[in-house]
Design a protein around this motif. Structure first.
Motif, PDB file in Angstrom:
ATOM      1  N   VAL A  99     144.707  44.192  66.596  1.00 55.54           N
ATOM      2  CA  VAL A  99     144.118  43.891  67.618  1.00 55.54           C
ATOM      3  C   VAL A  99     145.070  43.125  68.749  1.00 55.54           C
ATOM      4  O   VAL A  99     144.753  43.520  69.949  1.00 55.54           O
ATOM      5  CB  VAL A  99     142.524  42.997  67.538  1.00 55.54           C
ATOM      6  CG1 VAL A  99     141.630  42.655  68.848  1.00 55.54           C
ATOM      7  CG2 VAL A  99     141.651  43.742  66.603  1.00 55.54           C
ATOM      8  N   HIS A 100     145.574  42.230  68.240  1.00 52.30           N
ATOM      9  CA  HIS A 100     146.533  41.500  69.369  1.00 52.30           C
ATOM     10  C   HIS A 100     147.517  42.116  69.850  1.00 52.30           C
ATOM     11  O   HIS A 100     147.880  42.198  71.267  1.00 52.30           O
ATOM     12  CB  HIS A 100     147.381  40.437  68.755  1.00 52.30           C
ATOM     13  CG  HIS A 100     148.445  41.074  67.687  1.00 52.30           C
ATOM     14  ND1 HIS A 100     147.906  41.536  66.371  1.00 52.30           N
ATOM     15  CD2 HIS A 100     149.511  40.876  67.696  1.00 52.30           C
ATOM     16  CE1 HIS A 100     149.074  41.850  65.706  1.00 52.30           C
ATOM     17  NE2 HIS A 100     149.938  41.498  66.617  1.00 52.30           N
ATOM     18  N   GLU A 101     147.788  43.504  69.408  1.00 56.92           N
ATOM     19  CA  GLU A 101     148.846  44.364  69.960  1.00 56.92           C
ATOM     20  C   GLU A 101     148.274  45.210  71.218  1.00 56.92           C
ATOM     21  O   GLU A 101     148.988  45.714  72.050  1.00 56.92           O
ATOM     22  CB  GLU A 101     149.200  45.348  68.998  1.00 56.92           C
ATOM     23  CG  GLU A 101     149.960  44.896  67.793  1.00 56.92           C
ATOM     24  CD  GLU A 101     150.525  45.790  66.818  1.00 56.92           C
ATOM     25  OE1 GLU A 101     149.872  46.990  66.771  1.00 56.92           O
ATOM     26  OE2 GLU A 101     151.142  45.570  65.823  1.00 56.92           O
ATOM     27  N   ARG A 102     146.716  45.111  71.352  1.00 54.41           N
ATOM     28  CA  ARG A 102     146.228  45.815  72.483  1.00 54.41           C
ATOM     29  C   ARG A 102     146.438  44.704  73.737  1.00 54.41           C
ATOM     30  O   ARG A 102     146.061  45.590  74.940  1.00 54.41           O
ATOM     31  CB  ARG A 102     145.058  46.130  72.171  1.00 54.41           C
ATOM     32  CG  ARG A 102     144.688  46.991  71.074  1.00 54.41           C
ATOM     33  CD  ARG A 102     143.315  47.205  70.604  1.00 54.41           C
ATOM     34  NE  ARG A 102     143.107  47.846  69.084  1.00 54.41           N
ATOM     35  CZ  ARG A 102     142.132  47.931  68.513  1.00 54.41           C
ATOM     36  NH1 ARG A 102     140.878  47.300  69.009  1.00 54.41           N
ATOM     37  NH2 ARG A 102     142.070  48.282  67.331  1.00 54.41           N
ATOM     38  N   SER A 103     146.923  43.615  73.627  1.00 57.40           N
ATOM     39  CA  SER A 103     146.780  42.869  74.794  1.00 57.40           C
ATOM     40  C   SER A 103     148.232  42.821  75.454  1.00 57.40           C
ATOM     41  O   SER A 103     148.992  42.070  74.674  1.00 57.40           O
ATOM     42  CB  SER A 103     146.161  41.533  74.605  1.00 57.40           C
ATOM     43  OG  SER A 103     146.476  40.599  75.841  1.00 57.40           O
ATOM     44  N   GLU A 104     148.308  43.088  76.605  1.00 60.10           N
ATOM     45  CA  GLU A 104     149.718  42.741  77.229  1.00 60.10           C
ATOM     46  C   GLU A 104     150.009  41.413  77.571  1.00 60.10           C
ATOM     47  O   GLU A 104     151.184  40.973  77.397  1.00 60.10           O
ATOM     48  CB  GLU A 104     149.992  43.928  78.508  1.00 60.10           C
ATOM     49  CG  GLU A 104     149.973  45.484  78.131  1.00 60.10           C
ATOM     50  CD  GLU A 104     150.141  46.265  79.388  1.00 60.10           C
ATOM     51  OE1 GLU A 104     150.440  45.419  80.413  1.00 60.10           O
ATOM     52  OE2 GLU A 104     150.410  47.318  79.203  1.00 60.10           O
ATOM     53  N   ARG A 105     148.927  41.074  77.894  1.00 58.94           N
ATOM     54  CA  ARG A 105     149.048  39.305  78.310  1.00 58.94           C
ATOM     55  C   ARG A 105     149.598  38.654  77.177  1.00 58.94           C
ATOM     56  O   ARG A 105     150.202  37.595  77.157  1.00 58.94           O
ATOM     57  CB  ARG A 105     147.684  39.106  78.970  1.00 58.94           C
ATOM     58  CG  ARG A 105     147.678  37.690  79.593  1.00 58.94           C
ATOM     59  CD  ARG A 105     146.485  37.175  79.907  1.00 58.94           C
ATOM     60  NE  ARG A 105     145.910  37.898  81.035  1.00 58.94           N
ATOM     61  CZ  ARG A 105     146.245  37.678  82.318  1.00 58.94           C
ATOM     62  NH1 ARG A 105     147.033  36.656  82.556  1.00 58.94           N
ATOM     63  NH2 ARG A 105     145.857  38.577  83.322  1.00 58.94           N
ATOM     64  N   LEU A 106     148.830  38.934  75.927  1.00 58.89           N
ATOM     65  CA  LEU A 106     149.049  37.981  74.713  1.00 58.89           C
ATOM     66  C   LEU A 106     150.845  38.441  74.392  1.00 58.89           C
ATOM     67  O   LEU A 106     151.302  37.496  73.830  1.00 58.89           O
ATOM     68  CB  LEU A 106     148.297  38.569  73.563  1.00 58.89           C
ATOM     69  CG  LEU A 106     148.414  37.918  72.455  1.00 58.89           C
ATOM     70  CD1 LEU A 106     148.631  36.183  72.373  1.00 58.89           C
ATOM     71  CD2 LEU A 106     147.455  38.325  71.308  1.00 58.89           C
ATOM     72  N   TYR A 107     151.235  39.647  74.357  1.00 63.63           N
ATOM     73  CA  TYR A 107     152.461  40.197  74.055  1.00 63.63           C
ATOM     74  C   TYR A 107     153.383  39.217  74.888  1.00 63.63           C
ATOM     75  O   TYR A 107     154.252  38.716  74.348  1.00 63.63           O
ATOM     76  CB  TYR A 107     152.572  41.495  74.249  1.00 63.63           C
ATOM     77  CG  TYR A 107     154.095  42.098  73.826  1.00 63.63           C
ATOM     78  CD1 TYR A 107     154.431  42.197  72.666  1.00 63.63           C
ATOM     79  CD2 TYR A 107     154.894  42.234  75.036  1.00 63.63           C
ATOM     80  CE1 TYR A 107     155.772  42.413  72.408  1.00 63.63           C
ATOM     81  CE2 TYR A 107     156.170  42.409  74.737  1.00 63.63           C
ATOM     82  CZ  TYR A 107     156.657  42.684  73.571  1.00 63.63           C
ATOM     83  OH  TYR A 107     158.087  43.022  73.251  1.00 63.63           O
TER      84      TYR A 107
ATOM     85  N   THR B 114     144.627  39.978  63.721  1.00 64.97           N
ATOM     86  CA  THR B 114     146.269  40.031  63.490  1.00 64.97           C
ATOM     87  C   THR B 114     146.552  41.140  62.590  1.00 64.97           C
ATOM     88  O   THR B 114     147.294  42.019  62.814  1.00 64.97           O
ATOM     89  CB  THR B 114     146.719  38.779  63.149  1.00 64.97           C
ATOM     90  OG1 THR B 114     146.352  37.650  64.125  1.00 64.97           O
ATOM     91  CG2 THR B 114     148.248  39.242  63.092  1.00 64.97           C
TER      92      THR B 114
END
Length: 493
Positions: free
Chosen positions: A461-469, A457
């Motif tokens: 790294v979490h910002e690279r995933s559109e699904r996670l966003y 976080t």
């Protein structure tokens, strides 16, 4: 807006002679209760012996400490609301509800009979739901109050199941009696009671996945939000501390509490990154901070959980009451997003490790191979995070920031450790204030997973995933019926 049926709730300020005396009287009473609570705390520290009405009320260190904290926040909220609610058609009802909430909490932390404890828990939730929907002519406020009320009633129902099961299993009708008989608990009855207690605490403290009511509560007047985030959500930690002998009976359950807290701490931090407004960010921050509080309880350090809820209460009350100023002035300063230099990384890491070591030395937690190591590691991680955030501020030159970080944060950690020791001394006599658990491979696995997720976080790294966003955006949404969907709805007239 066509179809509007709500009446105007705010008009011109009343003349001084027309003002209701209720706000002034209740504000005076709130501060009088604070003064009386401080006197009770001093007396409790100096005098020994039981303060109780056998079978009904028992006043111990936890009681008087929370009296001081709750009445102080109540006094501040009452004083702040004198101007905030001036001219509102709901002014008198608002002050009456805030004061009733204060009395419910005062009674809750002193209640010894399980029925009285449950009634105070229920009353506290219903009063807070009323504050969330304070403007009864606002459909979204009514909807938010309904969402919160359902959650609080569910929490009260679970607590009722737990208390009834404990009464059936132990024959004790008091909280102190249950604590004294906890050693003999086991089997299905214990599991039902302990699981219900933990779930009730999670709902009241808005841990994931029960955080929806908190994010839907933004219709509450700002002083009510301050009281909610500074006091109400802390009830989960108080509940687990009161029934610590029941919860600590099984190491597996304690590990589950740690996992629940760690999950909420991480997701609260992630949900905060997708919130577009100040109160939404503060709400998600509360979800994360309550996760840390529950983690500390799961590690067996209930004194640390109480210290955390007190410190967090002051922090969150200040931020909610000053939210308007933050919106008006904007961010306090620019941040350096270019990344952390090698020197900066060394300073931050060294400060974090020194913070954990300072806490361990001053409190003795983390100096032996038990869950105290994880508690000290949490302090180190918190120090590291705060130091990294401070390093990003560009108001000072890099050299000044490198020197200022240890000079600011290490004394702060030392102060926190001393507050923790002071709180623990006041809580002496309360069952299981400190009950460190044995470290297992599962503890290590949870710690590694938590650290890996935290590092991911922090590095984005979490910002690279559109699904996670998208998942975070959906998880951070309030109930649809509590949201204003048209700007015209802001116009009362």
């Amino acid at each position: 807006m066509s179809g509007r049926t709500s009446k105007p709730t705010v008009g011109a300020l009343r003349e001084a002679g027309e003002s209701s005396p209720v706000p002034a009287v209740l504000t005076w009473l709130a501060w009088s209760l604070f003064a009386a609570s401080v006197a009770a705390l001093v007396a409790r520290v100096r005098l020994e012996g039981a303060w109780e009405l056998p079978g009904a009320v028992a006043v111990d260190g936890l009681t008087v400490l929370l009296w001081v904290v709750v009445t102080f926040f109540s006094g501040v909220v009452h004083s702040y609301s004198r101007r905030y609610m001036a001219g509102s058609a709901h002014e008198t009802a608002f002050f009456g509800t805030v004061f009733a909430f204060t009395l419910a909490v005062i009674a809750l932390v002193a209640a010894d009979h399980v029925a009285l404890f449950w009634l105070c828990w229920l009353a506290m939730g219903l009063a807070m739901a009323r504050l969330i929907g304070a403007v009864d002519g606002w459909p979204q406020a009514r909807a938010a109050a309904s969402v919160a009320r359902r959650s609080f009633l569910a929490s009260s129902a679970l607590l009722g199941v737990a208390l009834a099961t404990l009464w059936w299993a132990t024959g004790a009708t008091t909280v102190s009696g249950v604590a004294a008989s906890a050693d003999g608990l086991g089997g299905p009855a214990w599991f039902v009671a302990a699981a219900a207690l933990v779930l009730a605490a999670m709902i009241q403290s808005a841990l994931v996945p029960f955080h929806g009511w908190l994010l839907s509560s933004m219709t509450a007047p700002t002083p009510a939000s301050a009281l909610m985030h500074a006091g109400f959500v802390n009830a989960g930690g108080v509940l687990l501390t009161r029934f610590a002998p029941v919860v600590t009976a099984d190491a597996t359950l304690m590990l589950a509490v740690v996992v629940a807290g760690a999950t909420s701490a991480l997701l609260g931090k992630l949900l905060k990154t997708v919130q577009p407004d100040v109160k939404g960010e503060l709400g998600c921050s509360t979800v994360g901070q309550m996760g840390f509080m529950i983690m500390q309880a799961g590690l067996g350090f209930f004194g640390a959980a109480i210290t955390h809820l007190i410190v967090h209460g002051f922090y969150k009350a200040y931020h909610f009451l000053s939210a308007g100023e933050e919106v008006e002035l904007g961010a306090p300063g620019e941040e350096d997003r270019s990344g952390t230099s090698a020197v900066g990384a060394v300073v931050v890491l060294a400060t974090g490790l020194a913070g954990g070591a300072t806490f361990a030395v001053l409190t003795g937690k983390g100096t032996s191979v038990d869950s105290g190591l994880l508690l000290a590691a949490l302090v180190a991680l918190t120090t590291l995070h705060a130091a990294r955030s401070a390093l990003r501020q560009t108001a000072l030159s890099p050299a000044a920031r490198y020197g200022a970080i240890p000079l600011v944060f290490l004394p702060a950690i030392a102060g926190y450790a001393l507050v923790y020791e002071a709180v623990s001394s006041v809580l002496a006599g309360v069952p299981m204030v400190s009950a460190p658990t044995e470290l297992t491979a599962l503890h290590a696995l949870v710690a590694v997973a938590f650290l890996a997720a935290y590092v991911a976080t922090e590095t984005g790294v979490h910002e690279r995933s559109e699904r996670l966003y998208v998942a975070l955006l959906n998880a951070g949404q309030p109930a649809p019926e509590t949201v204003l969907t048209a700007t015209e709805e802001y116009n009362e007239y």
